[in-house]
Motif scaffolding. Structure first.
Motif: not given
Ligand code: AMP
Ligand code: MG
Length: 323
Positions: A92, A174-175, A171, A275
């Motif tokens: 990240l 996305d995860r 982020y 992200v």
């Protein structure tokens, strides 16, 4: 404070029996809504449980409000050498550095001390120019070093503070999307306030419809985008702010002036992953209408919608036409 509303037909079921299951909960200082296409209500609910568990896990790593987070541990060690961090934390930070480099440091994850001095939103005040300038060395991106091979990150000076508020929601979206896909979910929407990540379609095969809220507070969305993948993030001056002497001071700071950006009311960025959509929305708001538009037009796979203080809209050439 939900920035984007999802326009999805209620009880949307397909002939095959799949349906949309949806739940909202408070996380990351805002409202998160996860919607999934599921073969049964229980499959949907279980998938959503796993999605929220992933959010809770990442929050515990990335939050600056939690003293025990990886981020807080790193900040506590500013000026005291490298700190071992998980691989995903390094990943990240590398994206944050990449966006910082590509935007001429308009995106700057070291604005923390300056954000704190402005006290937005808890303890708002206009700092003196001297107090702000005194913090400038702490915002120098050269002071953030990442050593991927060693698995460490270091902040060079005491008082420096990494802040992931401009990138962590995208982020996380996305995860969560990866988790849901891994559970066999064929379509869904993860909306963390203004950071929205989409995959697949609604049960009837039609794209999801994501609306962008009017930064001026009007009831009608300023845009409705049909999406069957990708991410849409919005940054605006109306999310966290205070007003003094008729001037609006908000939470996104221009690293050149260490003051809240002026000019744009909001920027929405459309790109493949959450992200980058998140970081770029913050960066482009800082860059402003002229520089920001040129930057997005020159970036492959990125589109944006700008709203100025008079409510005037400007879209990049590839921004989707209204469905
Ligand atoms: P967002 O809502 O994604 O635009 O992120 C806003 C948050 O990012 C703020 O609340 C700050 O914590 C942080 N921030 C403020 N200014 C900047 C900047 N120039 N670059 C990166 N992050 C920033
Ligand atoms: Mg952002």
């Amino acid at each position: 404070m939900v920035l984007l509303i999802l326009l999805v037909a209620a009880l949307n079921c397909s002939p095959g029996g799949s349906r949309v299951v949806r739940r909202s909960a408070a996380h990351m200082g805002t409202v998160v809504t996860i919607s999934v296409v599921a073969t049964s209500k229980s499959h949907g609910e279980q998938s959503i449980d796993r999605g929220f568990a992933e959010i809770a896990r990442l929050e515990q790593m990335l939050s600056s409000y939690r003293a025990t987070s990886v981020l807080s541990r790193l900040n506590a060690m500013a000026g005291a050498g490298p700190v071992s961090v998980p691989e995903e934390f390094i990943e990240l930070i590398l994206v944050a550095q990449e966006v910082a480099a590509s935007t001429g440091s308009a995106f700057n994850p070291l604005m923390g001390p300056a954000v704190k001095l402005w006290g937005i939103p808890e303890n708002p005040r206009v700092p003196s120019p001297e107090a702000l300038e005194a913090l400038r060395p702490l915002t120098d991106l050269a002071g953030l070093s990442v050593m991927p091979q060693r698995g460490t990150v270091a902040l060079s000076r005491p008082g420096m503070a990494l802040g992931l508020g401009g990138i962590a929601k995208g982020y996380t979206a996305d995860r969560v999307t990866e988790i849901l896909k891994g559970l066999g979910v064929t379509g869904g929407v993860v909306a963390i306030s203004g950071d929205v990540r989409v995959f697949g379609t609604q049960p009837d095969g039609s794209p999801w419809r994501v609306a962008v809220q009017d930064p001026g507070g009007g009831p009608d969305p300023i845009a409705v985008i049909e999406m069957s993948g990708g991410a849409l993030s919005t940054s605006g001056d109306y999310q966290r702010f205070f007003e003094q002497d008729g001037i609006r001071y908000h939470h996104i700071l221009d690293p050149r002036t260490l003051r809240p950006t002026r000019g744009l009311a909001s920027v929405s960025v459309l790109t493949a992953d959450g992200v980058r959509a998140d970081a770029l929305a913050t960066a482009v708001l800082v860059m402003g209408a002229v520089e920001g538009l040129a930057y997005v037009e020159a970036s492959a796979g990125v589109e944006a919608l700008f709203v100025d203080q008079n409510g005037h809209l400007t879209a990049t050439s590839g921004w989707p036409k209204r469905p």
